[in-house]
Design an enzyme around this catalytic site. Sequence first.
Site, PDB file in Angstrom:
ATOM      1  N   SER A 187       0.875  -1.191   0.000  1.00 36.60           N
ATOM      2  CA  SER A 187       0.000   0.000   0.000  1.00 36.60           C
ATOM      3  C   SER A 187       0.901   1.228   0.000  1.00 36.60           C
ATOM      4  CB  SER A 187      -0.883   0.004   1.252  1.00 36.60           C
ATOM      5  OG  SER A 187      -1.554  -1.217   1.396  1.00 36.60           O
ATOM      6  N   LYS A 246      -7.012   1.627  -2.867  1.00 34.98           N
ATOM      7  CA  LYS A 246      -6.635   1.058  -1.555  1.00 34.98           C
ATOM      8  C   LYS A 246      -6.671   2.140  -0.469  1.00 34.98           C
ATOM      9  CE  LYS A 246      -4.741  -1.779   1.432  1.00 34.98           C
ATOM     10  NZ  LYS A 246      -5.578  -2.757   2.119  1.00 34.98           N
ATOM     11  N   LYS A 252       0.163   4.628   8.603  1.00 33.27           N
ATOM     12  CA  LYS A 252       0.767   5.003   7.312  1.00 33.27           C
ATOM     13  C   LYS A 252      -0.311   5.214   6.248  1.00 33.27           C
ATOM     14  CE  LYS A 252       1.390   1.767   4.598  1.00 33.27           C
ATOM     15  NZ  LYS A 252       1.694   0.573   3.797  1.00 33.27           N
TER      16      LYS A 252
HETATM   17  P1  NAD Z   1       5.215  -6.773   7.478  1.00 34.93           P
HETATM   18  O1  NAD Z   1       5.904  -5.669   8.192  1.00 34.93           O
HETATM   19  O2  NAD Z   1       4.676  -7.944   8.241  1.00 34.93           O
HETATM   20  O3  NAD Z   1       6.171  -7.377   6.331  1.00 34.93           O
HETATM   21  C1  NAD Z   1       7.043  -6.608   5.568  1.00 34.93           C
HETATM   22  C2  NAD Z   1       8.251  -7.463   5.196  1.00 34.93           C
HETATM   23  O4  NAD Z   1       9.132  -6.663   4.406  1.00 34.93           O
HETATM   24  C3  NAD Z   1       9.068  -7.949   6.412  1.00 34.93           C
HETATM   25  O5  NAD Z   1       9.308  -9.330   6.315  1.00 34.93           O
HETATM   26  C4  NAD Z   1      10.361  -7.147   6.321  1.00 34.93           C
HETATM   27  O6  NAD Z   1      11.492  -7.840   6.831  1.00 34.93           O
HETATM   28  C5  NAD Z   1      10.455  -6.937   4.819  1.00 34.93           C
HETATM   29  N1  NAD Z   1      11.310  -5.824   4.447  1.00 34.93           N
HETATM   30  C6  NAD Z   1      11.414  -4.598   5.026  1.00 34.93           C
HETATM   31  N2  NAD Z   1      12.328  -3.856   4.386  1.00 34.93           N
HETATM   32  C7  NAD Z   1      12.803  -4.620   3.365  1.00 34.93           C
HETATM   33  C8  NAD Z   1      13.761  -4.409   2.328  1.00 34.93           C
HETATM   34  N3  NAD Z   1      14.420  -3.263   2.208  1.00 34.93           N
HETATM   35  N4  NAD Z   1      13.988  -5.423   1.457  1.00 34.93           N
HETATM   36  C9  NAD Z   1      13.343  -6.617   1.574  1.00 34.93           C
HETATM   37  N5  NAD Z   1      12.419  -6.864   2.535  1.00 34.93           N
HETATM   38  C10 NAD Z   1      12.158  -5.878   3.404  1.00 34.93           C
HETATM   39  O7  NAD Z   1       4.034  -6.080   6.639  1.00 34.93           O
HETATM   40  P2  NAD Z   1       2.715  -6.783   6.027  1.00 34.93           P
HETATM   41  O8  NAD Z   1       1.633  -6.748   7.050  1.00 34.93           O
HETATM   42  O9  NAD Z   1       3.107  -8.060   5.372  1.00 34.93           O
HETATM   43  O10 NAD Z   1       2.314  -5.678   4.927  1.00 34.93           O
HETATM   44  C11 NAD Z   1       2.987  -5.571   3.681  1.00 34.93           C
HETATM   45  C12 NAD Z   1       2.242  -4.551   2.832  1.00 34.93           C
HETATM   46  O11 NAD Z   1       0.870  -4.992   2.616  1.00 34.93           O
HETATM   47  C13 NAD Z   1       2.132  -3.159   3.481  1.00 34.93           C
HETATM   48  O12 NAD Z   1       2.276  -2.165   2.508  1.00 34.93           O
HETATM   49  C14 NAD Z   1       0.739  -3.158   4.090  1.00 34.93           C
HETATM   50  O13 NAD Z   1       0.205  -1.838   4.244  1.00 34.93           O
HETATM   51  C15 NAD Z   1      -0.044  -3.998   3.098  1.00 34.93           C
HETATM   52  N6  NAD Z   1      -1.214  -4.710   3.640  1.00 34.93           N
HETATM   53  C16 NAD Z   1      -1.154  -5.362   4.844  1.00 34.93           C
HETATM   54  C17 NAD Z   1      -2.286  -6.040   5.304  1.00 34.93           C
HETATM   55  C18 NAD Z   1      -2.281  -6.779   6.633  1.00 34.93           C
HETATM   56  O14 NAD Z   1      -3.372  -7.193   7.088  1.00 34.93           O
HETATM   57  N7  NAD Z   1      -1.143  -6.991   7.271  1.00 34.93           N
HETATM   58  C19 NAD Z   1      -3.461  -6.080   4.531  1.00 34.93           C
HETATM   59  C20 NAD Z   1      -3.457  -5.434   3.301  1.00 34.93           C
HETATM   60  C21 NAD Z   1      -2.342  -4.755   2.855  1.00 34.93           C
END
Ligand code: NAD
Length: 295
Positions: free
Chosen positions: A96, A171, A240
């Site tokens: 997002s 989104k 965010k």
């Molecule tokens: P999260 O923080 O659980 O996972 C993010 C991952 O990215 C982590 O494993 C982290 O180590 C990795 N990461 C961070 N910096 C990095 C880099 N430079 N290179 C490689 N990997 C890196 O987040 P999430 O909940 O999985 O969310 C991911 C995205 O999806 C976000 O943008 C969030 O807004 C969106 N989203 C989340 C949900 C939810 O329910 N969690 C639902 C819809 C959308």
Amino acid sequence: MKTIGFIGLGAMGNPMAKNFVKNGYNVLVYDVSENAVEALTKEGAKGCDTVAELAESSEVIFASLPNGKIVESIMTGEAGVIASAKKGSCIVDLSSVAPETSVRMYELAKKKEIAYLDAPVSGGVAGAGAGTLTIMVGGDREAFEKISTELHCIGKNVFYIGKTGNGDAMKIVNNLMLGCNMAALAEALTLGEKCGLDLETMNRIVSISSGRSYAQEAKMEKFIMPGSFEGGFAVALQHKDLALALETAKKEKMPLPMTAAASQVYGLAEAMEYGRQDISVVTKMWEDLILAKSE
Ligand code: NAD
């Protein structure tokens, strides 16, 4: 079968990448966290040491990262995804982010004859696990159609909604509603408790009355009633998303009074170190601040 690259193996990325493995794809993975990579290699994916190594060998490259700044950092630069990906490949950003982030990445990718789609998702960790996410896709229709099979591996409701950035805008609209609904639910429940109502009664009545919402349906029984807020959708990510809505509205010269108020609620929750917990923890935050005082 196409080779899939998957960058960002967190709460959402882990189950989505697993779904590609389960569907028989050759899956390359990368994350800054070694544990996150290891969890996927145990499932049959191949870990990569750099995003360049992953991008060089993939036909479709997915990213699921915390925010736009991180997306830009892995996409750009000499050893970034765009510089390393093969001509004719497709990058799909499931994170997002702001529409402008995707427009910038799309333009850079286009110069290298690489397709770029913004494809944020809704449906949470459970939807990611079940492969039933809603996916809202912006970018070139031809690129979207070419990877339709791959998108249906992780999503049930997949929408093409026009130009680059439209997926991100959609989104932002959705998560503005979720964030405001959850913030309203939290203060309403705390007021109810202050008036002597219990959570079970409020849940039973609201679920068949006009105050019901996705926040109430998804969060009451799973997180709020048991008082456990692990997993789910993190406060920091919701905060965010509301910031993205406020920035977008500023550019469009329109006020968002409800969003501004809700954003402060999640800001307070982050300041109180609830950033990694599910957004429904704002109910506990109000209960602790308000009810503890009146005991
Ligand atoms: P999260 O923080 O659980 O996972 C993010 C991952 O990215 C982590 O494993 C982290 O180590 C990795 N990461 C961070 N910096 C990095 C880099 N430079 N290179 C490689 N990997 C890196 O987040 P999430 O909940 O999985 O969310 C991911 C995205 O999806 C976000 O943008 C969030 O807004 C969106 N989203 C989340 C949900 C939810 O329910 N969690 C639902 C819809 C959308």
